[in-house]
Scaffold this active site. Sequence first.
Site, short mmCIF file in Angstrom:
data_model
loop_
_atom_site.label_atom_id
_atom_site.label_comp_id
_atom_site.label_asym_id
_atom_site.label_seq_id
_atom_site.Cartn_x
_atom_site.Cartn_y
_atom_site.Cartn_z
N ASP A 49 -8.15 -45.87 -88.09
CA ASP A 49 -9.14 -45.01 -88.73
C ASP A 49 -8.45 -43.69 -89.06
OD1 ASP A 49 -11.81 -43.97 -89.40
OD2 ASP A 49 -11.59 -42.82 -87.55
N ASP A 53 -10.34 -40.08 -90.10
CA ASP A 53 -11.03 -38.90 -89.60
C ASP A 53 -11.45 -39.08 -88.14
OD1 ASP A 53 -11.90 -37.23 -92.29
OD2 ASP A 53 -11.77 -39.39 -92.62
N ASP A 109 -12.04 -43.85 -83.32
CA ASP A 109 -12.68 -42.87 -82.44
C ASP A 109 -14.18 -43.09 -82.32
OD1 ASP A 109 -12.79 -41.98 -85.27
OD2 ASP A 109 -14.00 -40.37 -84.42
#
Length: 243
Positions: free
Chosen positions: A33, A35, A196
């Site tokens: 991922d 961001d 995240d």
Amino acid sequence: MSDTTEDSPMAASQNAHGLSHPALKGIALIAFDLDGTLIDSVPDLAHAIDLMLEDEGLSALGEARVRDFVGNGSRVLVERALEAHGRKIDDIDMVERTHHAFLAHYAADPSSRTRLYPGVRECLDGLCRAGVSLVLITNKPEAFIEPLLAHFSLAEHFVLALGGDSLSTCKPDPAPLLFAAERLGVSPNQALMVGDSRHDIAAGKAAGFRTLAVPYGYNHGDPISASQPDYLVESLDALVAVH
């Protein structure tokens, strides 16, 4: 494609570079991922959101408030900002107008306030040296990926990058992950999803990938451990550390 073993060329390469973290055993492909995992982009996103709100005659929300809105793509980010001001997002024309304004503000300056998280460059460099294929799978619009990777000199680390609008669906749908695995000829059980948020972990599990999470990103205020990733590391350089 058969499972990678301790004696395979890939495993030997990993061991030669000290990549002994258990999350990497038998892994040929790692999907990251962006961001909240590799970069902290909230300062630039929040700045663009606040400019968009100013266009609408609304007060700024600020970085801390916007931080909890990130993770489901730009349109949802805009909708959450509007809802925070009591605006009805069933007003399609308003959402389209404000989304367009946000994208324009963000495109004008997507990186000056954004920072790499500690350990990211060391992680990506080490994985590339070990010959592991890396792909980027983000819900951020595809147009912003190349400028950000170029800004941080990370473009050469990834063999494929997919944005939230690259395919017809995005995370938590597993389709982008399965697309990447198929494109690179890697079985899902030889792939790792690193993220995240619960959307990253859900997409990874649905795709049949192993999953690894970091606790410092954007997960709407919830602990990422609640999503039960297979592995959790405090910093991504743990993946390339000698254990």
